[in-house]
Design an enzyme around this catalytic site. Structure first.
Site, PDB file in Angstrom:
ATOM      1  N   LEU A  46      79.790  42.362  25.379  1.00 36.45           N
ATOM      2  CA  LEU A  46      79.024  43.400  24.702  1.00 36.45           C
ATOM      3  C   LEU A  46      78.746  44.505  25.710  1.00 36.45           C
ATOM      4  CD1 LEU A  46      76.341  41.369  22.683  1.00 36.45           C
ATOM      5  CD2 LEU A  46      78.109  42.827  21.719  1.00 36.45           C
ATOM      6  N   ASP A  47      78.807  45.757  25.270  1.00 33.61           N
ATOM      7  CA  ASP A  47      78.495  46.876  26.146  1.00 33.61           C
ATOM      8  C   ASP A  47      77.047  46.778  26.620  1.00 33.61           C
ATOM      9  OD1 ASP A  47      81.017  47.951  25.741  1.00 33.61           O
ATOM     10  OD2 ASP A  47      80.359  49.171  24.034  1.00 33.61           O
ATOM     11  N   PRO A  48      76.719  47.390  27.776  1.00 31.89           N
ATOM     12  CA  PRO A  48      75.320  47.404  28.234  1.00 31.89           C
ATOM     13  C   PRO A  48      74.362  47.952  27.176  1.00 31.89           C
ATOM     14  CG  PRO A  48      76.751  48.101  30.016  1.00 31.89           C
ATOM     15  CD  PRO A  48      77.627  47.967  28.787  1.00 31.89           C
ATOM     16  N   LEU A  49      74.823  48.931  26.385  1.00 34.62           N
ATOM     17  CA  LEU A  49      73.986  49.503  25.335  1.00 34.62           C
ATOM     18  C   LEU A  49      73.664  48.491  24.239  1.00 34.62           C
ATOM     19  CD1 LEU A  49      72.924  52.220  23.837  1.00 34.62           C
ATOM     20  CD2 LEU A  49      75.141  52.170  22.698  1.00 34.62           C
ATOM     21  N   ALA A  50      74.558  47.538  24.020  1.00 31.85           N
ATOM     22  CA  ALA A  50      74.442  46.616  22.891  1.00 31.85           C
ATOM     23  C   ALA A  50      73.520  45.444  23.210  1.00 31.85           C
ATOM     24  CB  ALA A  50      75.822  46.104  22.497  1.00 31.85           C
TER      25      ALA A  50
END
Length: 309
Positions: A46-50
């Site tokens: 998962l992206d850091p944003l997610a």
């Protein structure tokens, strides 16, 4: 002289509710240290944003991480309309701003969203982890290099409009593996004529696990401080494999499978992976292959310490 493994043998799956601002590998390393585990891996970054559901595999469960990676996923995403960014999310630099239509009613939005339901073709983001000549695409993107990416088939099982605010949408997405939500949001923005990017993304389901199954790192740390074992939070590897039919074996057939040898069985008509169980429970995954009038089971992923009776 053999190298001594660092850490203890831990086997099973832990579902983590990943927080914002950290990579999937970063959270994996935190949890691995808390468990003191010798071997661990995650099942798709998962992206850091997610935020949201991130199953972590320990020990024997890592043998099934690819099957979990290939599973369907579900998300809730917030899209900011009128702004496109380099990365397709709020972490990238703004590349274009356009006005958002004043008549953006739920009815108009539904007609646009309907274009993205079902089987679609999607061009992956340049900021994805897909590899080109051995390097992830995001490395090329950071160097300012654009790589041609062919469109790939994905399926959007469900795309539900949850909320509409000024210049923002919330959508729930259920989809097949390989679907990039950033790309989906960008494509929706393009169809609306104003562009869009993701400002928040929460994964609500992966490998059959939901947020109801998830734990967070502060919870694990609090348990450790109280002297409680974390092992009770783990679930068995076969909990993530319910999409495959079950086959029970005993006697010589079970012994053959456990020794890595294929066996012929009856009563199995469907080809593909099956979950194999023996006297003491889950044995592993085998592949059912039609052979003549019957079916041959070929062992593919077996767990250690299985009962060989």
């Amino acid at each position: 002289m053999s190298r001594r493994r660092k850490g203890r043998d831990v086997n099973g799956i832990l579902v983590i509710d990943k927080p914002v601002g950290i990579t999937s590998n970063g959270i994996l390393q935190q949890v691995k240290r808390l468990y003191g585990a010798a071997k661990a891996g995650h099942t798709g970054a998962l992206d850091p944003l997610a935020t949201g559901v991130l199953p972590l595999c320990f020990g024997e469960a890592t043998k099934f991480s690819q099957m979990m990676l290939d599973s369907d996923k579900a998300y809730i995403a917030t899209a900011r309309l009128g702004i496109r960014t380099e990365t397709g999310d709020s972490e990238g630099a703004v590349v274009e701003e356009r006005p958002v239509a004043a008549d953006l009613s739920p009815e108009n939005l539904e007609s646009v969203l309907d274009r993205f339901r079902g089987d679609i073709q999607q061009v992956p983001s340049m900021y994805s982890a897909l590899k080109h000549k051995g390097r992830p695409l995001y490395e090329y993107a950071r160097e300012g290099i654009e790589v041609e990416r062919p469109a790939r088939p994905v399926t959007i099982y469900d795309l539900t409009l949850l909320a509409v605010r000024e210049n923002e949408l919330d959508v729930a997405v259920s989809c097949t593996k390989g679907t990039y939500i950033r790309s989906l949001v960008e494509d929706i923005g393009a169809a609306l004529g104003c562009g869009a990017h993701v400002t928040a993304l929460r994964r609500t389901m992966a490998s059959g696990f939901t947020l109801d199954n998830a734990h967070d790192v502060p919870e694990l740390e609090a348990m450790r401080e109280r002297g409680e074992s974390l092992d009770g939070l783990l679930v068995a590897p076969d909990a993530a494999l319910s999409m495959f039919p079950e086959v029970k074996l005993a006697g010589p057939s079970l012994v053959s499978i456990l020794n890595g040898q294929p066996v012929r069985i009856t009563g199995q008509s469907q080809e593909g992976f099956v979950r194999v169980y023996g006297n003491e429970g889950f044995v592993g995954l085998a592949e059912a292959i039609t052979e003549g009038e019957g079916v041959k089971l070929v062992p593919r992923r077996l767990v250690k310490n299985s009962d060989k009776r």
